[in-house]
Design a protein around this motif. Structure first.
Motif, mmCIF file in Angstrom:
data_model
loop_
_atom_site.group_PDB
_atom_site.id
_atom_site.type_symbol
_atom_site.label_atom_id
_atom_site.label_comp_id
_atom_site.label_asym_id
_atom_site.label_seq_id
_atom_site.Cartn_x
_atom_site.Cartn_y
_atom_site.Cartn_z
ATOM 1 N N THR A 1 -6.314 13.188 6.392
ATOM 2 C CA THR A 1 -6.363 11.749 6.672
ATOM 3 C C THR A 1 -7.116 11.024 5.574
ATOM 4 O O THR A 1 -8.126 11.514 5.059
ATOM 5 C CB THR A 1 -7.044 11.487 8.026
ATOM 6 N N ALA A 2 -6.596 9.856 5.230
ATOM 7 C CA ALA A 2 -7.314 8.913 4.355
ATOM 8 C C ALA A 2 -7.531 7.641 5.155
ATOM 9 O O ALA A 2 -6.644 7.201 5.902
ATOM 10 C CB ALA A 2 -6.509 8.633 3.100
ATOM 11 N N GLU B 1 -13.383 -6.518 11.137
ATOM 12 C CA GLU B 1 -13.221 -5.221 10.498
ATOM 13 C C GLU B 1 -12.411 -4.321 11.417
ATOM 14 O O GLU B 1 -12.567 -4.369 12.645
ATOM 15 C CB GLU B 1 -14.577 -4.564 10.201
ATOM 16 N N ALA B 2 -11.481 -3.522 10.810
ATOM 17 C CA ALA B 2 -10.697 -2.556 11.579
ATOM 18 C C ALA B 2 -10.287 -1.433 10.650
ATOM 19 O O ALA B 2 -10.105 -1.634 9.448
ATOM 20 C CB ALA B 2 -9.471 -3.226 12.199
ATOM 21 N N ALA B 3 -10.097 -0.237 11.190
ATOM 22 C CA ALA B 3 -9.757 0.943 10.381
ATOM 23 C C ALA B 3 -8.245 0.997 10.143
ATOM 24 O O ALA B 3 -7.448 0.832 11.074
ATOM 25 C CB ALA B 3 -10.232 2.211 11.071
ATOM 26 N N LEU B 4 -7.863 1.246 8.872
ATOM 27 C CA LEU B 4 -6.468 1.500 8.482
ATOM 28 C C LEU B 4 -6.414 2.955 8.014
ATOM 29 O O LEU B 4 -7.111 3.335 7.065
ATOM 30 C CB LEU B 4 -6.017 0.559 7.362
ATOM 31 N N THR B 5 -5.588 3.752 8.687
ATOM 32 C CA THR B 5 -5.598 5.197 8.456
ATOM 33 C C THR B 5 -4.212 5.672 8.044
ATOM 34 O O THR B 5 -3.195 5.226 8.599
ATOM 35 C CB THR B 5 -6.025 5.941 9.734
ATOM 36 N N CYS B 6 -4.188 6.593 7.070
ATOM 37 C CA CYS B 6 -2.953 7.273 6.673
ATOM 38 C C CYS B 6 -3.133 8.755 6.955
ATOM 39 O O CYS B 6 -4.063 9.386 6.439
ATOM 40 C CB CYS B 6 -2.659 7.042 5.192
ATOM 41 N N LEU C 1 0.844 -1.191 0.000
ATOM 42 C CA LEU C 1 0.000 0.000 0.000
ATOM 43 C C LEU C 1 0.883 1.247 0.000
ATOM 44 O O LEU C 1 1.989 1.240 0.566
ATOM 45 C CB LEU C 1 -0.915 0.022 1.233
ATOM 46 N N GLN C 2 0.370 2.303 -0.621
ATOM 47 C CA GLN C 2 1.054 3.589 -0.626
ATOM 48 C C GLN C 2 0.096 4.677 -0.184
ATOM 49 O O GLN C 2 -1.099 4.638 -0.505
ATOM 50 C CB GLN C 2 1.594 3.923 -2.018
ATOM 51 N N CYS C 3 0.668 5.645 0.544
ATOM 52 C CA CYS C 3 -0.109 6.817 0.947
ATOM 53 C C CYS C 3 0.328 7.969 0.056
ATOM 54 O O CYS C 3 1.457 8.474 0.186
ATOM 55 C CB CYS C 3 0.137 7.135 2.422
ATOM 56 N N SER D 1 5.048 14.416 5.786
ATOM 57 C CA SER D 1 5.365 13.198 6.538
ATOM 58 C C SER D 1 4.112 12.330 6.589
ATOM 59 O O SER D 1 2.985 12.832 6.532
ATOM 60 C CB SER D 1 5.847 13.537 7.939
ATOM 61 N N VAL D 2 4.308 11.037 6.676
ATOM 62 C CA VAL D 2 3.190 10.093 6.610
ATOM 63 C C VAL D 2 3.215 9.204 7.845
ATOM 64 O O VAL D 2 4.286 8.725 8.257
ATOM 65 C CB VAL D 2 3.283 9.228 5.329
ATOM 66 N N SER D 3 2.020 8.993 8.435
ATOM 67 C CA SER D 3 1.880 8.068 9.570
ATOM 68 C C SER D 3 0.723 7.125 9.294
ATOM 69 O O SER D 3 -0.378 7.571 8.923
ATOM 70 C CB SER D 3 1.634 8.835 10.876
#
Length: 665
Positions: free
Chosen positions: A541-542, A524-529, A486-488, A497-499
């Motif tokens: 945020t995405a 199900e769980a949230a994946l956040t960038c 995956l890429q942000c 900067s990316v977290s």
């Protein structure tokens, strides 16, 4: 007795001679041919004659009489005739010797001269023989006949080997002898040539080939002279030359030698060794910002050089450049000179002292951020007559958002947008009354040092994407223990900067991650960038929901426990599935698309089986369950209902005869 003696004495006294003896005849003898000779002398009263013939110093024959015939053998070269004349009274005698040469030869005939002749060269030949008294000589070369003891021969074209013939003929005897010499005919060497590159490189091998016109062939040898002295020799038509690093030139001498005639010619090739020295930059070292200057780079270079300039991170090509001075400070100008043959390089450097009359800088010294006000100011130490603002070399115009101060010394962006990025300069026309050095240069416009405006912005948009596939969307399915790249992606300047956060926990600070669902796996769980710009202090945020496919499990068929022939019955198939399942029902071996099942009339059926196949819509995993249902029949005769076992009934209704056998009820 006395009388006789007196008579003898009287006769003796009367005898005279011999004297004046001579031999007459030809002076030259010819082998095998008779020659006559006569001996005479003064004698009184007379003489008797006798002959002795000596051959090779030894008596060969004798004869009597005043004449003799001599026939010399073929091997004789001379004979000696001795005539003795004896007085017949006194017996006194005298002798005469005549040495006669015998015509002989030709013998030992030979041709003197070379055995190999080359086309175009004059050669001399001589025919010799032992011959007496003399011989004449005749030469034959091909179809050409010539006379004389000497022959000059010069060929004009290449021919096969031929015989040179000489015939020697004795002028007296006519005897002849012929001899031959076989001459090999060669051509060359001529047109010698050395081929190879025109320059040498120190430490690098260069190959050269020597060739010449030769028949039948030539041998080749080389001499290499270094700085005027022999350095090495070699054999063969090719040579590899590796000049030492100290060499400035080398001479190649090729000798081509005809393998038959041994004639040779030479060719000398003088080669320069690639060299490079004395790099120098010619031009001003004190320059004014905003102007352009000419510089020339030179070097002693053989055979040629390429020139590369470097100034403030920029690269220019060629031995001459026009250099615009666009930045302040003291900067080195470097010229690198590279030999095109050896690829060796040297550099020359001049430190430029830059005079800074005008410059553009932000006011105040805030960083340019999109959406906020921003100011640029043209600053200098000289008096100005007018100022024109340039963006990317083109004049700027005012707008509702872009404003200039009354004296044009500043420009105001309200607000600053991303498209405002570029190179900003002020073009200044100095006041002619100024006493500065620059103003004395005809009052020409001076272009200030440029200010490169890079607008800081973002993040405006953040996306979670799969490389080469695109955005993941609101949900992303990931199998347990699987790895997903995956890429942000962010839209920021400078770079954000990316977290990454998963299930509320910091996962990574890299732009690219390789994601694996945690164990144990939640459904199900949230994946956040989260992207953060350290200059604009903004973040965005995405997010996507990671769905881990599960099931099917706990597959259940819901409905009645039995079927009644002729009556439609509904059944429901359920299962625990993430995200969902598709269901397929099977009855009589056939797939049923309806939830209702209608059992056809068959008196022999007491049980029926129904199957349900649950398939996960993501993983394709399937689970099948079966249910066995009892089948019953309900028969009505008027108001009579029969439900019994092992009974036979018959009835006529609806003009049809039905025979039913119901077993195992």
């Amino acid at each position: 007795m006395g009388h006789r003696s007196a008579c003898l004495l009287l006769l003796t006294c009367l005898a005279a001679g011999p004297s004046n003896i001579s031999i007459s005849g030809q002076a030259l003898l010819i082998p095998g041919i008779a020659s006559n000779f006569t001996c005479s002398a003064d004698c009184s009263p007379s003489c008797n004659y006798s002959w002795t013939v000596d051959l090779y110093g030894k008596p060969f024959r004798t004869a009597q009489g005043n004449t003799i015939s001599v026939i010399p053998p073929s091997t004789a070269t001379s004979e000696t005739l001795i005539c003795h004349a004896t007085n017949t009274i006194s017996n006194l005698y005298i002798s005469r010797t005549l040495i006669l040469s015998v015509a002989n030869g030709p013998s030992l005939v030979q041709i003197s001269g070379v055995d190999i002749v080359s086309v175009g060269i004059l050669y001399g030949f001589q025919c010799s023989a032992n011959c007496y008294p003399t011989c004449h000589f005749t030469w034959i070369w091909g179809n050409v006949t010539s006379q004389g003891q000497d022959l000059s021969l010069q060929l004009k074209e290449l021919q096969p080997a031929q015989n040179l013939t000489c015939t020697a003929v004795n002028n007296i005897t006519g005897v002849s002898v012929t001899v031959q010499k076989t001459l090999e005919i060669t051509a060359g060497p001529s047109n010698i040539h050395i081929s190879g590159q025109a320059f040498l490189t120190p430490g690098v091998a260069s190959n050269f080939t020597c060739s010449a016109d030769c028949s039948p062939s030539c041998n080749y040898s080389w001499t290499v002279d270094l700085d005027g002295k022999p350095f090495r020799t070699a054999q063969g038509n090719t040579i590899s030359v590796i000049p030492p690093s100290t060499a400035t030139s080398e001479s190649l001498i090729c000798h081509a030698t005809n393998t038959i005639s041994n004639l040779y010619i030479s060719r000398t090739l003088i080669l320069s060794v690639a060299s490079l020295s004395n790099a120098f930059i010619n031009g001003d070292s004190r320059v004014t910002m905003g102007k352009q200057y000419s510089y020339n780079c030179s070097a002693t270079c053989i055979p040629s050089c390429d020139f590369t300039w470097k100034f403030m991170g920029r690269i220019y090509q060629g031995d001459q450049i026009q250099l615009p001075i666009m930045h302040q400070g003291n900067e080195p100008l470097t010229c690198e000179v590279m030999n095109t043959l050896s690829n060796t390089a040297i550099t020359a450097t001049v430190n430029l002292t830059i005079i800074d009359p005008f410059e553009v800088h932000p006011s105040p010294q805030d960083l340019p951020v999109a959406g906020e006000p921003f100011f640029l100011q043209c600053v200098g130490h000289q008096d100005t007559a007018s100022i024109t603002w340039l963006k990317n070399k083109y004049p700027m115009a005012a707008s509702e958002r872009v404003h200039f101060s009354p004296d044009n010394t500043s420009v105001n962006f309200s607000p600053l947008l991303r498209e405002d990025g570029g190179l900003y300069q002020c073009l200044v026309l100095e006041d002619r009354n100024s006493s500065t050095l620059v103003s004395r240069e005809s009052g020409t416009p001076i272009q200030s040092v440029g200010y490169l405006l890079q607008v800081n912005y973002g993040p405006d948009k953040v996306l979670i994407v799969k490389p080469k596939k695109g955005p993941v969307g609101k949900e992303m399915f990931a199998l347990p223990a699987s790895v997903t790249e995956l890429q942000c992606l962010t839209d920021c300047f400078p770079a954000c900067s990316v977290s990454w956060f998963y299930h509320g926990t910091l996962l990574s600070t890299n732009v690219t991650i390789f994601f694996t669902p945690e164990t144990p796996t939640p459904d199900e769980a949230a994946l956040t960038c989260v992207a953060f710009n350290s200059v604009t202090k903004k973040n965005k945020t995405a997010e996507t929901t990671v769905v881990v496919p599960d099931g099917p499990k706990n597959v259940i068929i819901s409905g009645p426990d039995s079927l009644e022939i002729g009556i439609a019955t509904s059944f429901t198939c359920t299962a625990e599935c993430t995200p969902s399942c598709n269901f397929t029902r099977i009855l009589y071996g056939k797939t049923m698309m309806s939830d209702e099942i209608d059992i056809p009339m068959n008196p022999h059926i007491s049980k029926e089986s129904i199957s349900c196949l649950a398939e996960n819509t993501i993983t394709g995993k399937t689970v099948m369950v079966n249910a066995t249902l009892s089948v019953s029949v309900k028969i009505e005769f008027g108001n009579l209902f029969i439900n019994d076992t092992h009974c036979m009934c018959s009835a006529v209704f609806a003009q049809a005869l039905c025979m039913l056998t119901v077993m195992d009820w």
